[in-house]
Design a protein around this motif. Structure first.
Motif, PDB file in Angstrom:
ATOM      1  N   LEU A 204      38.621  33.799 -40.538  1.00  0.00           N
ATOM      2  CA  LEU A 204      39.086  33.116 -39.320  1.00  0.00           C
ATOM      3  C   LEU A 204      40.530  32.636 -39.446  1.00  0.00           C
ATOM      4  O   LEU A 204      41.183  32.355 -38.450  1.00  0.00           O
ATOM      5  CB  LEU A 204      38.174  31.928 -38.975  1.00  0.00           C
TER       6      LEU A 204
ATOM      7  N   LEU B 106      35.388  24.604 -37.489  1.00  0.00           N
ATOM      8  CA  LEU B 106      36.111  24.775 -36.225  1.00  0.00           C
ATOM      9  C   LEU B 106      36.976  23.558 -35.920  1.00  0.00           C
ATOM     10  O   LEU B 106      38.099  23.689 -35.442  1.00  0.00           O
ATOM     11  CB  LEU B 106      35.121  25.012 -35.079  1.00  0.00           C
TER      12      LEU B 106
ATOM     13  N   LEU C 121      40.051  23.835 -37.864  1.00  0.00           N
ATOM     14  CA  LEU C 121      40.923  24.923 -37.409  1.00  0.00           C
ATOM     15  C   LEU C 121      41.400  24.722 -35.959  1.00  0.00           C
ATOM     16  O   LEU C 121      42.068  25.581 -35.397  1.00  0.00           O
ATOM     17  CB  LEU C 121      40.178  26.272 -37.484  1.00  0.00           C
ATOM     18  N   HIS C 122      41.035  23.583 -35.369  1.00  0.00           N
ATOM     19  CA  HIS C 122      41.359  23.279 -33.964  1.00  0.00           C
ATOM     20  C   HIS C 122      40.843  24.368 -33.033  1.00  0.00           C
ATOM     21  O   HIS C 122      41.535  24.829 -32.128  1.00  0.00           O
ATOM     22  CB  HIS C 122      42.874  23.091 -33.767  1.00  0.00           C
ATOM     23  N   LYS C 123      39.615  24.807 -33.293  1.00  0.00           N
ATOM     24  CA  LYS C 123      38.987  25.790 -32.415  1.00  0.00           C
ATOM     25  C   LYS C 123      37.683  25.200 -31.890  1.00  0.00           C
ATOM     26  O   LYS C 123      37.200  24.194 -32.413  1.00  0.00           O
ATOM     27  CB  LYS C 123      38.656  27.065 -33.203  1.00  0.00           C
ATOM     28  N   LYS C 124      37.102  25.881 -30.856  1.00  0.00           N
ATOM     29  CA  LYS C 124      35.810  25.412 -30.368  1.00  0.00           C
ATOM     30  C   LYS C 124      34.930  26.592 -29.940  1.00  0.00           C
ATOM     31  O   LYS C 124      35.448  27.695 -29.709  1.00  0.00           O
ATOM     32  CB  LYS C 124      35.988  24.433 -29.212  1.00  0.00           C
TER      33      LYS C 124
ATOM     34  N   CYS D  44      42.747  36.113 -35.108  1.00  0.00           N
ATOM     35  CA  CYS D  44      41.691  35.266 -34.521  1.00  0.00           C
ATOM     36  C   CYS D  44      42.258  34.173 -33.614  1.00  0.00           C
ATOM     37  O   CYS D  44      41.499  33.375 -33.055  1.00  0.00           O
ATOM     38  CB  CYS D  44      40.869  34.603 -35.627  1.00  0.00           C
ATOM     39  N   GLN D  45      43.587  34.139 -33.487  1.00  0.00           N
ATOM     40  CA  GLN D  45      44.206  33.041 -32.748  1.00  0.00           C
ATOM     41  C   GLN D  45      43.754  32.933 -31.297  1.00  0.00           C
ATOM     42  O   GLN D  45      43.639  31.846 -30.760  1.00  0.00           O
ATOM     43  CB  GLN D  45      45.734  33.177 -32.798  1.00  0.00           C
ATOM     44  N   ASN D  46      43.508  34.091 -30.657  1.00  0.00           N
ATOM     45  CA  ASN D  46      43.127  34.049 -29.239  1.00  0.00           C
ATOM     46  C   ASN D  46      41.637  34.233 -29.016  1.00  0.00           C
ATOM     47  O   ASN D  46      41.213  34.690 -27.960  1.00  0.00           O
ATOM     48  CB  ASN D  46      43.897  35.112 -28.457  1.00  0.00           C
ATOM     49  N   GLY D  47      40.853  33.910 -30.023  1.00  0.00           N
ATOM     50  CA  GLY D  47      39.401  34.022 -29.877  1.00  0.00           C
ATOM     51  C   GLY D  47      38.830  35.220 -30.606  1.00  0.00           C
ATOM     52  O   GLY D  47      39.573  36.103 -31.070  1.00  0.00           O
ATOM     53  N   TYR D  48      37.519  35.248 -30.689  1.00  0.00           N
ATOM     54  CA  TYR D  48      36.810  36.315 -31.414  1.00  0.00           C
ATOM     55  C   TYR D  48      35.335  36.259 -31.037  1.00  0.00           C
ATOM     56  O   TYR D  48      34.854  35.253 -30.518  1.00  0.00           O
ATOM     57  CB  TYR D  48      36.961  36.135 -32.941  1.00  0.00           C
TER      58      TYR D  48
ATOM     59  N   ASP E 244      33.105  28.536 -27.247  1.00  0.00           N
ATOM     60  CA  ASP E 244      33.197  28.612 -25.787  1.00  0.00           C
ATOM     61  C   ASP E 244      31.828  28.861 -25.169  1.00  0.00           C
ATOM     62  O   ASP E 244      31.483  28.263 -24.167  1.00  0.00           O
ATOM     63  CB  ASP E 244      34.162  29.722 -25.372  1.00  0.00           C
TER      64      ASP E 244
END
Ligand code: ADP
Length: 215
Positions: free
Chosen positions: A68, A96, A99-102, A73-77, A104
């Motif tokens: 990741l 997550l 990595l400042h992701k969530k 992977c920056q714009n999603g996966y 969706d």
């Protein structure tokens, strides 16, 4: 994407990724890559996979984190095959956060035991580009028998794709992974898709879900 074995996670993920230009991350594929290495870790993982048991959570988290962190992977996966138990789900949320992701949305590909078992016996995999074929399903047959349509590599049967190991994999799914439905369904947008339908129909339904939730 949550699903029992052979529900079509790999096939559907590949189609979604092609349409939206985001990577398909399959923890099964990540592990199969490690198995090809001539290391103690590779041999240990291979043994576990061949009997259809889950690989240690710590190893999984390490492999996934590494993947990741790559720039694609920056714009999603699409995440296929992970998490597979509650511990992985909790560790994934921590990862997550860092990595400042969530998450969706979560899609469950629903498939009964008998249909899944039938599909397993026809499944063939390209070891190079990872494309999944099935010589028992017309829409998934390779153009040339035993050869990958995309990269022309020789197709292989996965060593865990046999009826005996399948039973253990399905049981593992029911005991460890299925409870995640309750974990996720109230927490995130959650959709269940009937995976007994054809590849095209399942894909159309997934596309509609993604369009409705376009981020
Ligand atoms: P399937 O979902 O069809 O069983 P996968 O390629 O997703 O196929 O997984 C194959 C095997 O890889 C599993 O049976 C398990 O041994 C291992 N595996 C894959 N993902 C995980 C995971 N998140 N945690 C532990 N083991 C995993």
């Amino acid at each position: 994407m949550l699903a029992p074995p052979a529900a079509g996670k790999g096939t559907q993920s590949a189609r979604i990724c092609k349409l939206y230009h985001i990577p398909h991350i399959s923890t099964g594929d990540l592990l199969r890559d490690v198995c090809r290495e001539d290391t103690d870790m590779g041999r240990m993982i291979k043994k576990q996979m061949e009997i259809g048991s889950l690989i240690d959570d710590e190893i999984m988290i390490h492999l996934l984190k590494e993947r990741l962190n790559k720039t694609d992977c920056q714009n999603g996966y699409i995440l296929d095959g992970f998490p597979r138990n509650k511990m992985q789900a909790q560790l994934y949320e921590e990862m997550l956060h860092d990595l400042h992701k969530k998450i969706d949305l979560v899609i469950l590909l629903d498939l009964d035991y008998e249909t899944a078992k039938n599909r397993i016996t026809g499944r063939m995999l390209c070891p190079n580009c990872k494309h999944v074929f099935n010589f028992k399903i017309d829409a998934l047959k390779p153009k040339v028998e035993g050869v990958c349509d995309i990269c022309q590599s020789k197709l292989m049967k996965r060593s865990d794709d046999n009826e005996k190991v399948f039973d253990h994999r399905y049981e593992t799914y029911q005991n460890e992974t299925e409870p995640l439905i309750f974990y996720y369904q109230d927490k995130y947008p959650f959709y269940k898709v009937d995976s007994t339908k054809s590849v095209d129909v399942v894909f159309m339904q997934i596309k509609q879900i993604l369009e409705r939730n376009m981020i």
